[in-house]
Design a protein around this motif. Structure first.
Motif, PDB file in Angstrom:
ATOM      1  N   GLY A  49       0.830  -1.210   0.000  1.00 35.34           N
ATOM      2  CA  GLY A  49       0.000   0.000   0.000  1.00 35.34           C
ATOM      3  C   GLY A  49       0.859   1.253   0.000  1.00 35.34           C
ATOM      4  O   GLY A  49       0.609   2.197  -0.753  1.00 35.34           O
ATOM      5  N   ASN A  50       1.929   1.223   0.820  1.00 37.22           N
ATOM      6  CA  ASN A  50       2.847   2.350   0.867  1.00 37.22           C
ATOM      7  C   ASN A  50       3.483   2.597  -0.490  1.00 37.22           C
ATOM      8  O   ASN A  50       3.563   3.720  -0.958  1.00 37.22           O
ATOM      9  CB  ASN A  50       3.956   2.077   1.887  1.00 37.22           C
ATOM     10  N   PHE A  51       3.930   1.498  -1.095  1.00 37.41           N
ATOM     11  CA  PHE A  51       4.623   1.617  -2.379  1.00 37.41           C
ATOM     12  C   PHE A  51       3.728   2.301  -3.404  1.00 37.41           C
ATOM     13  O   PHE A  51       4.135   3.220  -4.110  1.00 37.41           O
ATOM     14  CB  PHE A  51       5.034   0.219  -2.858  1.00 37.41           C
ATOM     15  N   LEU A  52       2.462   1.855  -3.469  1.00 35.66           N
ATOM     16  CA  LEU A  52       1.523   2.413  -4.442  1.00 35.66           C
ATOM     17  C   LEU A  52       1.288   3.898  -4.163  1.00 35.66           C
ATOM     18  O   LEU A  52       1.278   4.729  -5.079  1.00 35.66           O
ATOM     19  CB  LEU A  52       0.206   1.640  -4.378  1.00 35.66           C
ATOM     20  N   GLN A  53       1.143   4.221  -2.866  1.00 38.94           N
ATOM     21  CA  GLN A  53       0.898   5.617  -2.501  1.00 38.94           C
ATOM     22  C   GLN A  53       2.089   6.497  -2.909  1.00 38.94           C
ATOM     23  O   GLN A  53       1.908   7.569  -3.491  1.00 38.94           O
ATOM     24  CB  GLN A  53       0.675   5.707  -0.981  1.00 38.94           C
ATOM     25  N   VAL A  54       3.288   6.011  -2.618  1.00 39.62           N
ATOM     26  CA  VAL A  54       4.487   6.793  -2.956  1.00 39.62           C
ATOM     27  C   VAL A  54       4.603   6.952  -4.467  1.00 39.62           C
ATOM     28  O   VAL A  54       4.929   8.022  -4.986  1.00 39.62           O
ATOM     29  CB  VAL A  54       5.749   6.113  -2.368  1.00 39.62           C
ATOM     30  N   LEU A  55       4.271   5.867  -5.180  1.00 35.40           N
ATOM     31  CA  LEU A  55       4.316   5.904  -6.646  1.00 35.40           C
ATOM     32  C   LEU A  55       3.343   6.960  -7.174  1.00 35.40           C
ATOM     33  O   LEU A  55       3.700   7.788  -8.031  1.00 35.40           O
ATOM     34  CB  LEU A  55       3.960   4.515  -7.198  1.00 35.40           C
ATOM     35  N   ILE A  56       2.107   6.935  -6.652  1.00 36.02           N
ATOM     36  CA  ILE A  56       1.090   7.879  -7.126  1.00 36.02           C
ATOM     37  C   ILE A  56       1.499   9.313  -6.798  1.00 36.02           C
ATOM     38  O   ILE A  56       1.436  10.203  -7.653  1.00 36.02           O
ATOM     39  CB  ILE A  56      -0.283   7.536  -6.510  1.00 36.02           C
ATOM     40  N   ASP A  57       1.977   9.532  -5.567  1.00 36.42           N
ATOM     41  CA  ASP A  57       2.433  10.878  -5.195  1.00 36.42           C
ATOM     42  C   ASP A  57       3.530  11.357  -6.136  1.00 36.42           C
ATOM     43  O   ASP A  57       3.533  12.506  -6.576  1.00 36.42           O
ATOM     44  CB  ASP A  57       2.967  10.885  -3.759  1.00 36.42           C
ATOM     45  N   GLY A  58       4.460  10.462  -6.432  1.00 38.81           N
ATOM     46  CA  GLY A  58       5.567  10.829  -7.308  1.00 38.81           C
ATOM     47  C   GLY A  58       5.085  11.197  -8.697  1.00 38.81           C
ATOM     48  O   GLY A  58       5.528  12.193  -9.275  1.00 38.81           O
ATOM     49  N   LEU A  59       4.150  10.411  -9.227  1.00 40.47           N
ATOM     50  CA  LEU A  59       3.661  10.688 -10.577  1.00 40.47           C
ATOM     51  C   LEU A  59       2.876  12.004 -10.611  1.00 40.47           C
ATOM     52  O   LEU A  59       3.043  12.808 -11.545  1.00 40.47           O
ATOM     53  CB  LEU A  59       2.766   9.541 -11.060  1.00 40.47           C
ATOM     54  N   LEU A  60       2.044  12.226  -9.585  1.00 45.72           N
ATOM     55  CA  LEU A  60       1.259  13.473  -9.564  1.00 45.72           C
ATOM     56  C   LEU A  60       2.177  14.688  -9.474  1.00 45.72           C
ATOM     57  O   LEU A  60       2.005  15.676 -10.201  1.00 45.72           O
ATOM     58  CB  LEU A  60       0.280  13.461  -8.376  1.00 45.72           C
TER      59      LEU A  60
END
Lengths: 338, 286
Positions: B2-13
């Motif tokens: 879950g953390n990984f996905l959140q960090v990924l999404i934050d990074g892309l945004l």
């Protein structure tokens, strides 16, 4: 390059500057004394930058890193090691020279704006690393303890004559070295690399060696200025010494005075520093930032009207129209301005 | 996970926001070989405009971006006419230093008039709204801004590749004199390019106000990141800027989460230096 007249001018200037504090009603502990000290300091900083960027043509926006290393050198010696700043000064200068060579060796391969942005990035990296590095005080920085006045500690709390003389010594050293280089073989190498690296290399100039040694010298001298800055302000922290704004001061003073000229850095500092200090002192009722707005405006106007700075204006005044062709050209220029 | 996905999404945004901020800079750099050092301050001006429109007239940032785009187009055009045109080609770095002077002027003017306080616009349409996505939370203002970034970059890319104006801009970028001989008014192209560069950053600044606070020094870090994005992407390449911005956004969010928040910008600038030393003209440069 070193004509008799310019030598006379140089020694007369040094003598006048040296005599100033001993005259009746000299500088003492006044605000003007502070401004004069700052002029000498910033002129030395700008001249150290001028070696690599003016004479050698490699415009660096990263000198705040070397300035900061010098400042931290002196401050660490005093605050962390509880010793004399004089041990920190050579250490800081040597560290700055080494760091400058390590950064520049790969970065010199970049051209134009790519080199400029790479030097910005190094300032940001060093700023943020020093912010989190506890040994150098982190974001809080290093605060000096109360020290005994005198040359031993390079610290004066009463009269500021000591700082003025110290700044004058720094100024004499930096400008003296550049004066020596100008007429030396190295000076010709630097200008040859600036005018055309390939041509210089084809004539047997080792351009990499020339650029790296000029950068190391420039960084070491900038570090000496940084050490003085730390002693004068009694503290260092990363935003104070290692920021993009500090880097830009090296650039702007030299450019305003005249890039790649001997007197340019002094002229630039003699105009910008009093302007900054006196507007800060006397226009404060207009609210914050007015001094920097004027600063910004002067830079814009200089870049539009005379990008070669004050030395450019001096040269164009000195060149009297001798031949009819030359005078026609000047008339045309004036018409173009209208 | 879950953390990984959140960090990924934050990074892309974040990366898409950086792409939108950097697009205008990339265009100007590519066509005119000028770095607009006041780029971050243009962003700040747009943010203040959007903030005051929202605060005084109750206009949401997702509408006032039109005003921001138009106003910054004009500011860009005026900057070109008064400053860039007169310093271009005079000395190395003259336009860069002149726009640095402009950035000082704008920043300290706003400092003087609006005080250094942080101002956050409240009561926006999308404020606080999120959508859940596989265990991660996607804040809507950031998501809409990111979609805008895609749209603006798409329009810019289409305009450059498919329209007559775009061809004229490309011709001017390649060879100014030859373009003039072909009957292109390069003076007008430069003016338009600077205006469009301003408009891009104007749209970015207006939209950002929906979730970021505005203060006089807000432009500093954004302009540095924009410089890095453009240099990393390569001379005036819009796809390069997009890719570089995503890379920067991801490096920022992953190093911030998995190493330490304080080192994220060290990592960003270190990655930039690493890449640029391997490819001295950026990922897509030639």
């Amino acid at each position: 390059m070193k004509s008799k007249r310019s030598s006379t001018l140089w020694y007369a200037f040094l003598l006048a500057a040296l005599a100033l504090p001993f005259l009746p009603g000299g500088i003492g502990n006044t605000f003007h004394g502070h401004v004069l000290t700052m002029i000498l300091l910033y002129a030395s900083m700008a001249q150290s930058w001028n070696i690599i960027s003016g004479y050698c043509g490699q415009i660096s926006f990263g000198h705040a890193v070397f300035f900061g290393i010098g400042a931290y050198g002196a401050a660490l010696a005093v605050v962390t090691f509880d010793s004399l700043p004089w041990y920190g000064v050579p250490a800081g200068a040597a560290a700055a020279a080494i760091v400058s060579v390590l950064i520049s060796a790969p970065c010199f391969r970049l051209k134009g704006h790519y080199f400029a942005i790479a030097t910005f990035a190094t300032v940001e990296i060093f700023n943020r690393l020093f912010m989190i590095w506890d040994w150098v005080g982190g974001a809080i920085g290093l605060d000096y303890p109360i020290l005994e006045d005198g040359w031993r500690n390079f610290s004066w709390s009463g009269t500021k004559n000591g700082y003025y003389l110290g700044a004058l010594a720094l100024f004499t050293l930096v400008f003296g070295i550049v004066r020596r280089i100008e007429s030396h073989r190295m000076g010709y190498y630097l200008r040859a690399v600036r005018e055309g690296q390939e041509t210089a290399e084809s004539l047997g100039v080792n351009s990499t060696f020339v650029k790296l040694s000029a950068m190391a010298l420039s960084a070491a001298l900038a570090a000496l200025c940084g050490a003085f800055f730390a002693q004068y302000n009694y503290r260092v922290d990363p935003p104070m010494v290692m920021s993009l704004d500090m880097s830009m001061k090296f650039v702007l003073i030299t450019i305003l005075g005249g890039l790649g000229t001997f007197w340019g850095p002094l002229l630039g500092a003699a105009i910008l520093i009093p302007l900054q200090e006196y507007t800060r002192a006397y226009l404060s009722h207009l609210g914050s930032g007015v001094d920097l707005m004027i600063f910004g405006l002067i830079i814009i106007v200089t870049m539009i009207k005379q990008p070669r700075g004050i030395m450019g204006i001096v040269h164009s005044l000195r060149k009297k129209p001798e031949t009819p062709a030359a005078s026609e050209e000047i008339c045309e220029d004036r018409e173009g301005e209208r | 996970m879950g953390n990984f996905l959140q960090v990924l999404i934050d990074g892309l945004l974040n990366g898409l926001l950086y792409a939108l901020v950097a697009a205008g800079l990339s265009l100007i750099w590519g066509v005119m070989d000028v770095i607009n050092f006041a780029h971050g301050e243009f962003l700040m001006v747009a943010m203040y405009l959007s903030y005051w429109l929202g605060f005084l007239l109750d206009i949401d940032p997702f509408i006032s971006w039109i005003a921001g785009g138009i106003f910054l187009f004009l500011l860009g055009a005026v900057t070109y006419r008064l400053i860039i045109k007169n310093s271009l080609g005079k000395a190395a770095m003259a336009p860069l230093l002149a726009t640095f002077g402009l950035s000082m002027l704008l920043k300290n003017f706003c400092m003087n008039v609006f005080t250094p306080n942080f101002r956050l616009l409240s009561g926006n349409w999308l404020e606080g709204r999120t959508i859940a996505f596989g265990g991660a939370i996607v804040p809507l203002p950031q998501l809409v801004t990111a979609l805008f970034a895609f749209a603006v970059l798409g329009v810019l890319y289409w305009m450059l590749k498919k329209t007559r104006l775009g061809w004229a801009i490309q011709a001017t970028a390649m060879d100014k004199e030859a373009a003039e001989l072909m009957g292109i008014d390069t003076e007008r192209i430069y003016l338009l390019v600077f205006g469009m560069g301003g408009a891009c950053v104007g749209i970015a600044g207006s939209l950002m106000t929906s979730y970021l606070a505005v203060y006089p020094e807000v432009g500093g870090l954004f302009s540095l990141i924009a410089f890095v994005v453009v240099a990393l992407g390569g001379f005036g390449s819009i796809p390069g800027a997009l890719l570089a911005a995503l890379l920067i956004g991801l490096v920022e969010s992953f190093s911030g989460f998995y190493i330490a928040a304080v080192v994220k910008y060290v990592a960003v600038f270190a990655v930039y230096l690493g890449v640029i030393l391997l490819r001295p003209r950026g990922l897509f440069g030639w």
